[in-house]
Design a protein around this motif. Structure first.
Motif, mmCIF file in Angstrom:
data_model
loop_
_atom_site.group_PDB
_atom_site.id
_atom_site.type_symbol
_atom_site.label_atom_id
_atom_site.label_comp_id
_atom_site.label_asym_id
_atom_site.label_seq_id
_atom_site.Cartn_x
_atom_site.Cartn_y
_atom_site.Cartn_z
ATOM 1 N N GLY A 143 18.680 22.808 -7.617
ATOM 2 C CA GLY A 143 17.348 23.304 -8.096
ATOM 3 C C GLY A 143 16.359 22.068 -8.034
ATOM 4 O O GLY A 143 16.583 20.860 -8.477
ATOM 5 N N ILE A 144 15.180 22.278 -7.695
ATOM 6 C CA ILE A 144 14.200 21.355 -7.397
ATOM 7 C C ILE A 144 12.959 21.819 -8.328
ATOM 8 O O ILE A 144 12.608 22.952 -8.307
ATOM 9 N N VAL A 154 17.182 25.999 -4.309
ATOM 10 C CA VAL A 154 16.181 27.018 -5.062
ATOM 11 C C VAL A 154 15.227 25.884 -5.906
ATOM 12 O O VAL A 154 15.361 24.659 -6.048
ATOM 13 N N PHE A 155 13.980 26.538 -6.022
ATOM 14 C CA PHE A 155 12.993 25.385 -6.383
ATOM 15 C C PHE A 155 12.256 26.229 -7.341
ATOM 16 O O PHE A 155 11.535 27.588 -7.411
ATOM 17 N N GLN A 156 11.235 25.573 -8.175
ATOM 18 C CA GLN A 156 10.299 25.982 -9.070
ATOM 19 C C GLN A 156 8.874 25.281 -8.605
ATOM 20 O O GLN A 156 9.076 23.815 -8.518
ATOM 21 N N GLN A 199 14.402 28.559 -1.547
ATOM 22 C CA GLN A 199 14.016 29.698 -2.181
ATOM 23 C C GLN A 199 13.312 29.402 -3.414
ATOM 24 O O GLN A 199 13.787 28.679 -4.365
ATOM 25 N N GLN A 200 12.048 30.041 -3.773
ATOM 26 C CA GLN A 200 11.434 29.612 -4.679
ATOM 27 C C GLN A 200 11.599 31.012 -5.658
ATOM 28 O O GLN A 200 11.680 32.151 -5.311
ATOM 29 N N LEU A 201 11.919 30.513 -7.064
ATOM 30 C CA LEU A 201 12.225 31.232 -7.880
ATOM 31 C C LEU A 201 11.085 31.362 -8.980
ATOM 32 O O LEU A 201 10.130 30.497 -8.806
ATOM 33 N N GLY A 247 19.128 28.074 -14.316
ATOM 34 C CA GLY A 247 20.499 29.051 -14.538
ATOM 35 C C GLY A 247 21.321 28.989 -13.214
ATOM 36 O O GLY A 247 22.172 29.179 -13.274
ATOM 37 N N GLU A 248 20.602 28.549 -12.096
ATOM 38 C CA GLU A 248 21.353 28.903 -10.840
ATOM 39 C C GLU A 248 21.764 27.480 -10.210
ATOM 40 O O GLU A 248 22.575 27.380 -9.429
ATOM 41 N N ALA A 249 21.117 26.463 -10.908
ATOM 42 C CA ALA A 249 21.409 24.964 -9.971
ATOM 43 C C ALA A 249 22.667 24.549 -10.848
ATOM 44 O O ALA A 249 22.931 24.377 -11.987
#
Ligand code: DGY
Length: 327
Positions: free
Chosen positions: A155-156, A179-181, A198-200, A208-210
């Protein structure tokens, strides 16, 4: 500045030799002798005698400087990409332009973030300490078990240049899903070229996914304490945090709490609130890998940062808009 004047320039810290030689030719340049942050009084005094000051990311500029520098200092050409040490609105209001050095430390910072991720996941620091202390009693199936990196989810937080460089390393080098924000929406082409990232929709969703959460957003008031209790709660239990951004992005008491509960499995950190003084609790945990703000610390990058700061200065002296004017 008018071309006929000799600009008075102050360099607050030591730079690579070649960068010091290049800047020395550009005016009446003072190289401050001690390689330490300037005191409050030095900042106020510096406001008097200089047209340009070239500070760096570990300089803490007192609020009183901006009033003292009004109508005198024209440019703060900072050596470094982060500029949370500068009060940009206040500088602007006092008529002082601000520049930074983006782009040239992307790869080295992402390299260090990946290094910290690997070291924290595979317990490299802890293992070295065991070995050096003469405590290693040989290979055994249950010795110093870490967390698998290849194929895990990264997660980034903050998908700018460095976040994207980290995504590429993780995806193409280690087969990680990314995945990133990010504050703003990132276009599909950028996501595709940065490891099909993938941008969340929220930070909590990313947490929660990282399996690994790596921070690449700017510091400053907007992101202070961003990684706090709510994010730690949302994290996959045992996940690993990497911070090469700024110390204040992490709520440090919440980090210690998450380490205590085991919610956070480990962390690899390069930056701290109030650095270089660290909260003594950092030293208590063997599952923390602690680096002393080394993100950009390679010879090529530190020289490139000097060149970039000087390019900004030269443009300013030619009365052009510097390429890295901070708006
Ligand atoms: C920067 O330039 O902002 C970095 O933190 C220095 O490594």
């Amino acid at each position: 500045m008018a071309n006929t004047e000799t600009p008075r320039i102050l360099i607050t810290r030591r730079w690579p030799e070649a960068a010091e030689a290049r800047v020395a030719a550009l005016g009446d340049v003072s190289f401050r002798a001690p390689d330490t942050p300037m005191s409050h009084d030095e900042w106020i005094a510096a406001a008097e005698g200089h047209d340009v000051i070239m500070p760096t990311v570990s300089d803490s500029i007192p609020a009183a400087f901006y009033d003292a520098a009004r109508g005198k200092v024209r440019l703060l050409a900072s050596y470094g990409v982060g500029y949370n040490h500068i009060d940009v609105p206040r500088a602007r209001e006092a008529g002082i332009a601000v520049t930074n050095t983006p782009g040239v430390l992307t790869d080295c910072t992402a390299d260090l973030a990946m290094g910290l991720l690997l070291a924290a996941a595979r317990r490299i620091g802890e293992g070295e300490r065991e070995l050096r202390a003469g405590r290693w009693d040989g290979w055994r199936p249950t010795h110093m078990i870490g967390k698998k990196v290849s194929g895990a989810t990264l997660g980034i937080v903050g998908f700018g240049r460095i976040g994207q460089a980290m995504a590429r390393r993780a995806h193409y080098g280690f087969g990680m899903r990314v995945v990133f924000q990010n504050r703003s929406r990132v276009d599909a082409e950028t996501c595709a070229s940065a490891g099909n990232a993938q941008q969340l929709d929220s930070l909590e969703a990313v947490a929660g996914e990282a399996d690994f959460l790596s921070l690449h957003c700017p510091g400053g008031p907007e992101t202070a304490g961003l990684i706090g209790g709510r994010v730690f709660e949302a994290m996959t239990p045992g996940a690993i945090l990497i911070n090469t951004a700024r110390g204040d992005v992490v709520d440090e008491p919440a980090l210690f709490e998450a380490l205590e509960t085991g919610r956070l499995g480990a962390a690899g950190l390069d930056v701290y609130v109030g650095e270089p003084k660290l909260d003594p609790r950092f030293l208590r945990y063997d599952n923390l890998v602690l680096a002393p703000h080394l993100g950009s610390a390679t010879d090529a990058t530190r020289m490139a940062m000097g060149d970039r700061a000087i390019d900004n200065l030269e443009a300013f002296l030619r009365e052009e808009t510097p390429p890295d004017l901070v708006t």
